[in-house]
Design a protein around this motif. Structure first.
Motif, short mmCIF file in Angstrom:
data_model
loop_
_atom_site.label_atom_id
_atom_site.label_comp_id
_atom_site.label_asym_id
_atom_site.label_seq_id
_atom_site.Cartn_x
_atom_site.Cartn_y
_atom_site.Cartn_z
N THR A 1 60.85 38.92 28.58
CA THR A 1 60.28 39.57 27.69
C THR A 1 61.28 40.36 26.63
OG1 THR A 1 58.55 40.10 29.10
CG2 THR A 1 58.51 41.66 27.41
N TYR B 1 52.79 34.03 32.14
CA TYR B 1 53.52 34.91 32.35
C TYR B 1 54.17 34.98 33.84
CZ TYR B 1 55.57 39.53 33.15
OH TYR B 1 56.46 40.65 33.48
N ARG C 1 54.44 43.72 23.83
CA ARG C 1 54.39 43.98 25.47
C ARG C 1 52.82 44.02 25.63
NH1 ARG C 1 57.80 47.81 24.89
NH2 ARG C 1 56.33 49.40 25.37
N GLY D 1 58.97 37.33 32.04
CA GLY D 1 58.95 36.81 30.95
C GLY D 1 57.88 35.62 30.79
N ILE E 1 51.52 40.61 26.81
CA ILE E 1 51.45 40.21 28.25
C ILE E 1 50.70 41.21 29.15
CG2 ILE E 1 52.85 40.44 30.49
CD1 ILE E 1 55.14 39.81 28.33
#
Length: 135
Positions: A59, A113, A93, A119, A96
Motif C-alpha cells: 500500500t 487485498y 487507503r 498490499g 482498500i
C-alpha cells in the motif's frame, strides 16, 4: 493526457474505467484542477499493479506512485488534522478500506487485498480489464 472527468462519487467503476481511456500507454504526470475521488485511482492502481513484480504492491508503494503520477496539490496535498498523512493518501487507503462496497474495484474482482503483505494484487480479471481498455 487522460481526460479530466467529474463524476458522482458513487459512479459505477466499469463506466468510469471506460470513460478515462486514452491511447497513451505511459501518460506523463497528470495535473488535475479538480478534487480526486477514490474511483479516479482505480485504473491507475491497476496499471501500476500490472507492471509491478508479481502484480503486487504494498500500500505504501502504491500511494507513493499515485502521488507522483497525479502530482497532487491544493486540498489533496493538505495534511489531515491530527494526522501525519495527506487527504490524498487517505483517499488512496480508502480504496482498500471500502473494499466490500459494491462499486469498489476490489469487490468487483479486479484486485485483491493481501492482509499479510499489506498490499494489493491484480487479478486475472483486472488484467483483462486493462487489456480491454488499452489493447
Amino acid at each position: 493526457m487522460p481526460k479530466k472527468i467529474i463524476e458522482p462519487i458513487n459512479a459505477d467503476f466499469d463506466d468510469l474505467a471506460l470513460a478515462i481511456v486514452t491511447p497513451e500507454k505511459d501518460p506523463a504526470m497528470i495535473k488535475t484542477a479538480i478534487r480526486l475521488h477514490e474511483a479516479d485511482l482505480y485504473v491507475p492502481t491497476l496499471r501500476y499493479l500490472d507492471s509491478a513484480p508479481g502484480g503486487f504492491a504494498e500500500t505504501s508503494d502504491l500511494i507513493e506512485h499515485l502521488e507522483t503520477i497525479f502530482n497532487i496539490s491544493g486540498e489533496d496535498a493538505q495534511i489531515l488534522d491530527g494526522r501525519s498523512d495527506t487527504k490524498f493518501s487517505q483517499i488512496a487507503r480508502n480504496m482498500i478500506s471500502h473494499r466490500t462496497s459494491s462499486t469498489n474495484f476490489i469487490k468487483k474482482g479486479y484486485a485483491e487485498y493481501d492482509n499479510n503483505r499489506k498490499g494489493l494484487q491484480i487479478t486475472v480479471t483486472g488484467r483483462s480489464l486493462l487489456k480491454q481498455i488499452y489493447g
